[in-house]
Motif scaffolding. Structure first.
Motif, PDB file in Angstrom:
ATOM      1  N   LYS A 197      -5.864   1.335  -6.921  1.00 57.23           N
ATOM      2  CA  LYS A 197      -6.771   0.394  -7.593  1.00 57.23           C
ATOM      3  C   LYS A 197      -6.673   0.559  -9.105  1.00 57.23           C
ATOM      4  O   LYS A 197      -6.642  -0.414  -9.852  1.00 57.23           O
ATOM      5  CB  LYS A 197      -8.210   0.636  -7.138  1.00 57.23           C
ATOM      6  CG  LYS A 197      -8.511  -0.032  -5.810  1.00 57.23           C
ATOM      7  CD  LYS A 197      -9.942   0.192  -5.384  1.00 57.23           C
ATOM      8  CE  LYS A 197     -10.176  -0.401  -3.988  1.00 57.23           C
ATOM      9  NZ  LYS A 197     -11.378   0.135  -3.363  1.00 57.23           N
ATOM     10  N   LYS A 198      -6.609   1.809  -9.540  1.00 61.37           N
ATOM     11  CA  LYS A 198      -6.552   2.107 -10.977  1.00 61.37           C
ATOM     12  C   LYS A 198      -5.201   1.680 -11.573  1.00 61.37           C
ATOM     13  O   LYS A 198      -5.137   1.120 -12.662  1.00 61.37           O
ATOM     14  CB  LYS A 198      -6.764   3.611 -11.189  1.00 61.37           C
ATOM     15  CG  LYS A 198      -7.099   3.989 -12.611  1.00 61.37           C
ATOM     16  CD  LYS A 198      -7.404   5.458 -12.716  1.00 61.37           C
ATOM     17  CE  LYS A 198      -7.634   5.869 -14.152  1.00 61.37           C
ATOM     18  NZ  LYS A 198      -7.832   7.315 -14.290  1.00 61.37           N
ATOM     19  N   ALA A 199      -4.113   1.947 -10.829  1.00 64.75           N
ATOM     20  CA  ALA A 199      -2.766   1.686 -11.344  1.00 64.75           C
ATOM     21  C   ALA A 199      -2.368   0.212 -11.231  1.00 64.75           C
ATOM     22  O   ALA A 199      -1.412  -0.223 -11.871  1.00 64.75           O
ATOM     23  CB  ALA A 199      -1.751   2.552 -10.596  1.00 64.75           C
ATOM     24  N   LYS A 200      -3.068  -0.554 -10.406  1.00 64.95           N
ATOM     25  CA  LYS A 200      -2.760  -1.980 -10.191  1.00 64.95           C
ATOM     26  C   LYS A 200      -1.287  -2.181  -9.834  1.00 64.95           C
ATOM     27  O   LYS A 200      -0.579  -2.944 -10.484  1.00 64.95           O
ATOM     28  CB  LYS A 200      -3.115  -2.794 -11.443  1.00 64.95           C
ATOM     29  CG  LYS A 200      -4.596  -2.807 -11.751  1.00 64.95           C
ATOM     30  CD  LYS A 200      -4.903  -3.564 -13.020  1.00 64.95           C
ATOM     31  CE  LYS A 200      -6.381  -3.508 -13.345  1.00 64.95           C
ATOM     32  NZ  LYS A 200      -6.703  -3.897 -14.706  1.00 64.95           N
ATOM     33  N   VAL A 201      -0.836  -1.475  -8.810  1.00 67.61           N
ATOM     34  CA  VAL A 201       0.570  -1.583  -8.410  1.00 67.61           C
ATOM     35  C   VAL A 201       0.829  -2.878  -7.651  1.00 67.61           C
ATOM     36  O   VAL A 201      -0.094  -3.528  -7.154  1.00 67.61           O
ATOM     37  CB  VAL A 201       1.021  -0.377  -7.537  1.00 67.61           C
ATOM     38  CG1 VAL A 201       0.907   0.924  -8.284  1.00 67.61           C
ATOM     39  CG2 VAL A 201       0.259  -0.325  -6.229  1.00 67.61           C
ATOM     40  N   ASN A 202       2.095  -3.242  -7.570  1.00 70.48           N
ATOM     41  CA  ASN A 202       2.556  -4.396  -6.801  1.00 70.48           C
ATOM     42  C   ASN A 202       1.971  -4.337  -5.379  1.00 70.48           C
ATOM     43  O   ASN A 202       1.981  -3.284  -4.754  1.00 70.48           O
ATOM     44  CB  ASN A 202       4.096  -4.328  -6.779  1.00 70.48           C
ATOM     45  CG  ASN A 202       4.707  -5.370  -5.880  1.00 70.48           C
ATOM     46  OD1 ASN A 202       4.659  -5.254  -4.660  1.00 70.48           O
ATOM     47  ND2 ASN A 202       5.301  -6.373  -6.476  1.00 70.48           N
ATOM     48  N   PRO A 203       1.435  -5.462  -4.857  1.00 67.66           N
ATOM     49  CA  PRO A 203       0.800  -5.451  -3.526  1.00 67.66           C
ATOM     50  C   PRO A 203       1.704  -4.931  -2.412  1.00 67.66           C
ATOM     51  O   PRO A 203       1.244  -4.225  -1.508  1.00 67.66           O
ATOM     52  CB  PRO A 203       0.453  -6.924  -3.292  1.00 67.66           C
ATOM     53  CG  PRO A 203       0.385  -7.533  -4.649  1.00 67.66           C
ATOM     54  CD  PRO A 203       1.341  -6.776  -5.500  1.00 67.66           C
ATOM     55  N   LEU A 204       2.987  -5.271  -2.489  1.00 71.99           N
ATOM     56  CA  LEU A 204       3.947  -4.803  -1.484  1.00 71.99           C
ATOM     57  C   LEU A 204       4.058  -3.279  -1.523  1.00 71.99           C
ATOM     58  O   LEU A 204       4.067  -2.612  -0.481  1.00 71.99           O
ATOM     59  CB  LEU A 204       5.320  -5.443  -1.751  1.00 71.99           C
ATOM     60  CG  LEU A 204       6.275  -5.607  -0.573  1.00 71.99           C
ATOM     61  CD1 LEU A 204       5.642  -6.400   0.538  1.00 71.99           C
ATOM     62  CD2 LEU A 204       7.556  -6.285  -1.042  1.00 71.99           C
ATOM     63  N   VAL A 205       4.103  -2.728  -2.739  1.00 72.99           N
ATOM     64  CA  VAL A 205       4.173  -1.271  -2.916  1.00 72.99           C
ATOM     65  C   VAL A 205       2.876  -0.635  -2.420  1.00 72.99           C
ATOM     66  O   VAL A 205       2.900   0.386  -1.718  1.00 72.99           O
ATOM     67  CB  VAL A 205       4.431  -0.897  -4.399  1.00 72.99           C
ATOM     68  CG1 VAL A 205       4.333   0.609  -4.615  1.00 72.99           C
ATOM     69  CG2 VAL A 205       5.794  -1.390  -4.842  1.00 72.99           C
ATOM     70  N   GLY A 206       1.746  -1.256  -2.762  1.00 73.05           N
ATOM     71  CA  GLY A 206       0.447  -0.729  -2.334  1.00 73.05           C
ATOM     72  C   GLY A 206       0.339  -0.641  -0.816  1.00 73.05           C
ATOM     73  O   GLY A 206      -0.046   0.393  -0.263  1.00 73.05           O
ATOM     74  N   ASN A 207       0.711  -1.722  -0.135  1.00 72.30           N
ATOM     75  CA  ASN A 207       0.655  -1.742   1.331  1.00 72.30           C
ATOM     76  C   ASN A 207       1.609  -0.721   1.940  1.00 72.30           C
ATOM     77  O   ASN A 207       1.293  -0.068   2.936  1.00 72.30           O
ATOM     78  CB  ASN A 207       0.971  -3.143   1.859  1.00 72.30           C
ATOM     79  CG  ASN A 207      -0.149  -4.124   1.582  1.00 72.30           C
ATOM     80  OD1 ASN A 207      -1.291  -3.717   1.371  1.00 72.30           O
ATOM     81  ND2 ASN A 207       0.167  -5.402   1.551  1.00 72.30           N
ATOM     82  N   PHE A 208       2.770  -0.599   1.311  1.00 75.91           N
ATOM     83  CA  PHE A 208       3.760   0.367   1.797  1.00 75.91           C
ATOM     84  C   PHE A 208       3.222   1.796   1.675  1.00 75.91           C
ATOM     85  O   PHE A 208       3.327   2.595   2.613  1.00 75.91           O
ATOM     86  CB  PHE A 208       5.063   0.225   0.999  1.00 75.91           C
ATOM     87  CG  PHE A 208       6.081   1.278   1.339  1.00 75.91           C
ATOM     88  CD1 PHE A 208       6.772   1.227   2.532  1.00 75.91           C
ATOM     89  CD2 PHE A 208       6.333   2.330   0.462  1.00 75.91           C
ATOM     90  CE1 PHE A 208       7.709   2.205   2.850  1.00 75.91           C
ATOM     91  CE2 PHE A 208       7.259   3.306   0.781  1.00 75.91           C
ATOM     92  CZ  PHE A 208       7.954   3.238   1.974  1.00 75.91           C
ATOM     93  N   LEU A 209       2.621   2.116   0.537  1.00 74.51           N
ATOM     94  CA  LEU A 209       2.081   3.459   0.314  1.00 74.51           C
ATOM     95  C   LEU A 209       0.939   3.760   1.284  1.00 74.51           C
ATOM     96  O   LEU A 209       0.795   4.886   1.766  1.00 74.51           O
ATOM     97  CB  LEU A 209       1.607   3.619  -1.132  1.00 74.51           C
ATOM     98  CG  LEU A 209       2.723   3.613  -2.193  1.00 74.51           C
ATOM     99  CD1 LEU A 209       2.130   3.628  -3.593  1.00 74.51           C
ATOM    100  CD2 LEU A 209       3.686   4.767  -2.011  1.00 74.51           C
ATOM    101  N   ARG A 210       0.135   2.728   1.583  1.00 81.67           N
ATOM    102  CA  ARG A 210      -0.942   2.909   2.569  1.00 81.67           C
ATOM    103  C   ARG A 210      -0.366   3.252   3.946  1.00 81.67           C
ATOM    104  O   ARG A 210      -0.898   4.100   4.656  1.00 81.67           O
ATOM    105  CB  ARG A 210      -1.793   1.644   2.652  1.00 81.67           C
ATOM    106  CG  ARG A 210      -2.673   1.431   1.432  1.00 81.67           C
ATOM    107  CD  ARG A 210      -3.537   0.176   1.550  1.00 81.67           C
ATOM    108  NE  ARG A 210      -4.191  -0.096   0.278  1.00 81.67           N
ATOM    109  CZ  ARG A 210      -3.754  -0.995  -0.608  1.00 81.67           C
ATOM    110  NH1 ARG A 210      -2.685  -1.723  -0.353  1.00 81.67           N
ATOM    111  NH2 ARG A 210      -4.400  -1.166  -1.744  1.00 81.67           N
TER     112      ARG A 210
END
Length: 201
Positions: A87-100
């Motif tokens: 949330k803080k880093a505002k990463v690319n949504p695809l990257v965010g979902n992948f990391l989750r």
């Protein structure tokens, strides 16, 4: 006594190589899946940038790196911490979902290896090579450019640098392309180049 130390070093290196091999086996399917998805969504560059930001975070924070690797901290706790970072880093949504997904599967300990494998795949798709460059102090833009050009001349292809800083590094510079450390002759050239740059600067 010296012989025993040499044997200990060899055992340590063999154990490290085995650990890296296991990490790569875990990382490759994740990296390949993300690469295929990013390519399919035409977001390869954005995903690579997002992963670079996360990689820099891991590389620059020993605490964060230890936290990700710790077997004591539960996957749920790691996942909630990761969520706050995303949330803080505002990463690319695809990257965010992948990391989750990686967090949910309890594979955050292999995250830096997953990122490294992804970079190799992305670079290969562009006809490039990636080099992990660890230096005692951050390289200037001029040094990074000169290093990339030296590596391009050596390897015959454009080289993307992944830069890391390790103040404890003896010798000042370590270059790794794929899984191979660069040979000593190039290390010598790089050291000479670094000295020359200091004199110019």
């Amino acid at each position: 006594m010296r012989g025993e130390t040499g044997a200990d070093n060899q055992e340590g290196e063999a154990a490290l190589a085995a650990q890296n091999s296991v990490l790569t086996q875990i990382a490759r399917p994740y990296a390949s899946a993300l690469f295929d998805l990013a390519q399919g969504e035409n977001q390869l560059a954005q995903v690579e940038t997002g992963l670079s930001d996360i990689s820099r975070l891991i590389g620059e924070s020993d605490d964060f790196s230890r936290y990700l690797r710790s077997p004591v901290i539960s996957g749920d706790v790691k996942a909630s911490t990761l969520e706050a970072i995303l949330k803080k880093a505002k990463v690319n949504p695809l990257v965010g979902n992948f990391l989750r997904l990686v967090a949910r599967n309890g594979r955050l300990f292999a995250l830096d290896t997953i990122i490294a494998v992804f970079r190799e795949l992305a670079a290969a798709a562009r006809g490039e090579a990636t080099a992990d460059v660890t230096s005692a102090a951050p390289l200037s833009d001029a040094q990074a450019k000169a290093l990339a050009e030296t590596l391009k001349a050596k390897l015959g292809k454009t080289v993307t640098l992944n830069q890391f800083v390790d103040p404890s590094l003896i010798g000042g510079l370590q270059v790794k392309v794929g899984s191979q450390m660069i040979d000593s002759s190039l290390k010598t050239k790089l050291a000479a180049m670094k000295i020359a740059m200091k004199e110019v600067g």
